[in-house]
Design a protein around this motif. Structure first.
Motif, PDB file in Angstrom:
ATOM      1  N   GLN A   1       0.831  -1.213   0.000  1.00  0.00           N
ATOM      2  CA  GLN A   1       0.000   0.000   0.000  1.00  0.00           C
ATOM      3  C   GLN A   1       0.863   1.260   0.000  1.00  0.00           C
ATOM      4  N   PHE A   2       0.226   2.402  -0.209  1.00  0.00           N
ATOM      5  CA  PHE A   2       0.978   3.656  -0.273  1.00  0.00           C
ATOM      6  C   PHE A   2       0.291   4.743   0.554  1.00  0.00           C
ATOM      7  N   ILE A   3       0.995   5.841   0.699  1.00  0.00           N
ATOM      8  CA  ILE A   3       0.421   7.007   1.396  1.00  0.00           C
ATOM      9  C   ILE A   3       0.520   8.201   0.451  1.00  0.00           C
ATOM     10  N   VAL A   4      -0.231   9.253   0.764  1.00  0.00           N
ATOM     11  CA  VAL A   4      -0.044  10.529   0.078  1.00  0.00           C
ATOM     12  C   VAL A   4       0.236  11.566   1.152  1.00  0.00           C
TER      13      VAL A   4
ATOM     14  N   SER B   1       7.742  18.405  10.884  1.00  0.00           N
ATOM     15  CA  SER B   1       6.466  17.686  10.766  1.00  0.00           C
ATOM     16  C   SER B   1       5.881  17.862   9.380  1.00  0.00           C
ATOM     17  N   LEU B   2       5.046  16.899   8.995  1.00  0.00           N
ATOM     18  CA  LEU B   2       4.320  16.984   7.725  1.00  0.00           C
ATOM     19  C   LEU B   2       2.879  17.379   8.031  1.00  0.00           C
ATOM     20  N   LEU B   3       2.285  18.162   7.141  1.00  0.00           N
ATOM     21  CA  LEU B   3       0.900  18.598   7.383  1.00  0.00           C
ATOM     22  C   LEU B   3      -0.079  17.435   7.235  1.00  0.00           C
ATOM     23  N   ASP B   4       0.027  16.703   6.122  1.00  0.00           N
ATOM     24  CA  ASP B   4      -0.883  15.578   5.852  1.00  0.00           C
ATOM     25  C   ASP B   4      -0.089  14.301   5.632  1.00  0.00           C
ATOM     26  N   PHE B   5      -0.676  13.204   6.040  1.00  0.00           N
ATOM     27  CA  PHE B   5      -0.061  11.893   5.798  1.00  0.00           C
ATOM     28  C   PHE B   5      -1.235  10.920   5.735  1.00  0.00           C
ATOM     29  N   VAL B   6      -1.757  10.734   4.522  1.00  0.00           N
ATOM     30  CA  VAL B   6      -3.026  10.024   4.341  1.00  0.00           C
ATOM     31  C   VAL B   6      -2.786   8.595   3.860  1.00  0.00           C
ATOM     32  N   GLY B   7      -3.424   7.640   4.496  1.00  0.00           N
ATOM     33  CA  GLY B   7      -3.272   6.260   4.053  1.00  0.00           C
ATOM     34  C   GLY B   7      -3.789   5.305   5.103  1.00  0.00           C
ATOM     35  N   PRO B   8      -3.616   4.018   4.931  1.00  0.00           N
ATOM     36  CA  PRO B   8      -3.015   3.420   3.746  1.00  0.00           C
ATOM     37  C   PRO B   8      -3.965   3.466   2.550  1.00  0.00           C
ATOM     38  N   LEU B   9      -3.400   3.718   1.361  1.00  0.00           N
ATOM     39  CA  LEU B   9      -4.181   3.798   0.132  1.00  0.00           C
ATOM     40  C   LEU B   9      -3.805   2.636  -0.793  1.00  0.00           C
TER      41      LEU B   9
ATOM     42  N   CYS C   1      -4.378   4.224  -8.352  1.00  0.00           N
ATOM     43  CA  CYS C   1      -4.574   4.514  -6.923  1.00  0.00           C
ATOM     44  C   CYS C   1      -5.678   3.665  -6.287  1.00  0.00           C
ATOM     45  N   VAL C   2      -6.692   3.306  -7.043  1.00  0.00           N
ATOM     46  CA  VAL C   2      -7.771   2.513  -6.433  1.00  0.00           C
ATOM     47  C   VAL C   2      -7.859   1.079  -6.980  1.00  0.00           C
ATOM     48  N   ASP C   3      -7.472   0.878  -8.233  1.00  0.00           N
ATOM     49  CA  ASP C   3      -7.514  -0.484  -8.800  1.00  0.00           C
ATOM     50  C   ASP C   3      -6.200  -1.214  -8.534  1.00  0.00           C
TER      51      ASP C   3
END
Ligand code: NAD
Ligand code: FES
Length: 287
Positions: free
Chosen positions: A32-35, A81-89, A237-239
């Protein structure tokens, strides 16, 4: 905010961060990945997860400073620090007991294949690793790959470490020797994954690649990451990000990856010029 707990340089322009991101660490699976976004004005940067520590609540990422955003990311260090770290994607890798699996990591693709090799080994597979880079100083995480695999083969294009040649050379040798291979997993530059697919297809060897396409939102909304797989449009990203290598249209993928190259180059040059025009203490304030 997501604090950077540790940072180190693995190779020229290749950095590793350990991020305090418990929600991601608790759910993430191999493949999986993050954004992430550095700040409010920052671009979204998609990165494959290189490892997690669920107990500590940390996620490891590795990136190549290839454009303005990753160059800016590279100026940060432990304590920032990072503002956003979204996942797991994205979808996790399909992990089961296949038998003998060859896990191939080329260049900065190695950190992405590492958790997959670990997971396949834990599932009872015999894991043969192949890791390669252009030169010895660009070869990263060799010891960790050795730990994740039962056997490891190392190549460099110039022969400065391991065998001289490309990652596809040991693979072609195993095939020629008639070694039993049940699955091949490859992560690296698109041209490498195309070459791996070309080596395995005539022998009907199931081959999976993790694609790294242009991404914007990372959630299936923008269409930026579209690729053609088996004649159908898929969103990485989704498939994905993993697909059957024999079905991927690599030429189209490489063409799309090149699409914004000039704009990226201009943005990076401007960014580097701005940084070098700053007072010395500001430029050198971080590692
Ligand atoms: P690189 O160009 O240095 O190549 C790394 C190795 O791949 C080479 O040493 C060689 O062994 C192999 N290789 C390259 N071309 C080959 C060919 N034609 N045939 C057979 N083998 C070949 O790689 P790099 O600069 O570290 O990689 C950069 C790219 O990796 C980035 O552009 C990024 O797109 C990609 N990447 C992909 C992922 C992913 O998840 N798919 C993750 C990280 C990076
Ligand atoms: Fe937008 Fe995949 S990145 S659809």
């Amino acid at each position: 905010m997501f604090p950077i707990l540790a940072a180190r340089t693995l190779a020229p322009l290749v950095k590793e961060f350990v991020i305090d991101a418990r929600p991601v660490a608790l759910k993430a699976k191999a493949g999986q990945f993050i954004v992430l976004r550095i700040d409010e004005t920052g671009e979204r940067i998609p990165l494959t997860i290189a490892g997690v520590d669920a107990t500590q609540g940390t996620v490891r990422i590795v990136f190549l400073e290839v454009g303005k955003s990753t160059r800016k990311l590279g100026t940060l260090g432990a304590g920032d620090s990072l503002l956003d770290f979204v996942g797991p994607l994205g979808n996790p890798s399909h992990v089961e007991k296949f038998g003998t699996v060859v896990c191939i990591g080329g260049g900065v693709g190695v950190p992405a294949v590492l958790p997959i090799a670990h997971a396949l080994k834990a599932a009872g597979n015999h894991v043969i690793g192949i890791t390669g880079a252009r030169r010895a100083d660009l070869l990263i995480l060799e010891d960790e790959m050795r730990g994740a695999c039962h056997e490891l083969f190392v190549t460099t294009d110039d022969g400065s470490r391991g065998d001289r040649g490309l990652v596809t050379d040991p693979l072609r040798r195993f095939i020629a020797e008639g070694r039993k291979i049940d699955l091949v997993v490859a992560v690296g530059p698109a041209i490498m994954m195309k070459a791996v697919a070309a080596a395995t297809q005539p022998h009907g060897l199931k081959t999976v690649v993790s694609l790294n396409s242009v991404m914007v939102d990372g959630t299936g909304m923008c269409g930026g990451c579209r690729v053609t797989v088996g004649g159908q449009t898929k969103f990485v990203c989704v498939d994905g990000p993993e697909f059957d290598a024999h079905q991927v249209n690599f030429d189209e993928l490489m063409m799309r990856q090149r699409m914004y190259r000039n704009q990226e180059k201009t943005a990076l040059t401007r960014y580097d010029e701005c940084r070098s025009a700053q007072p010395r203490e500001e430029v050198t304030s971080r590692g």
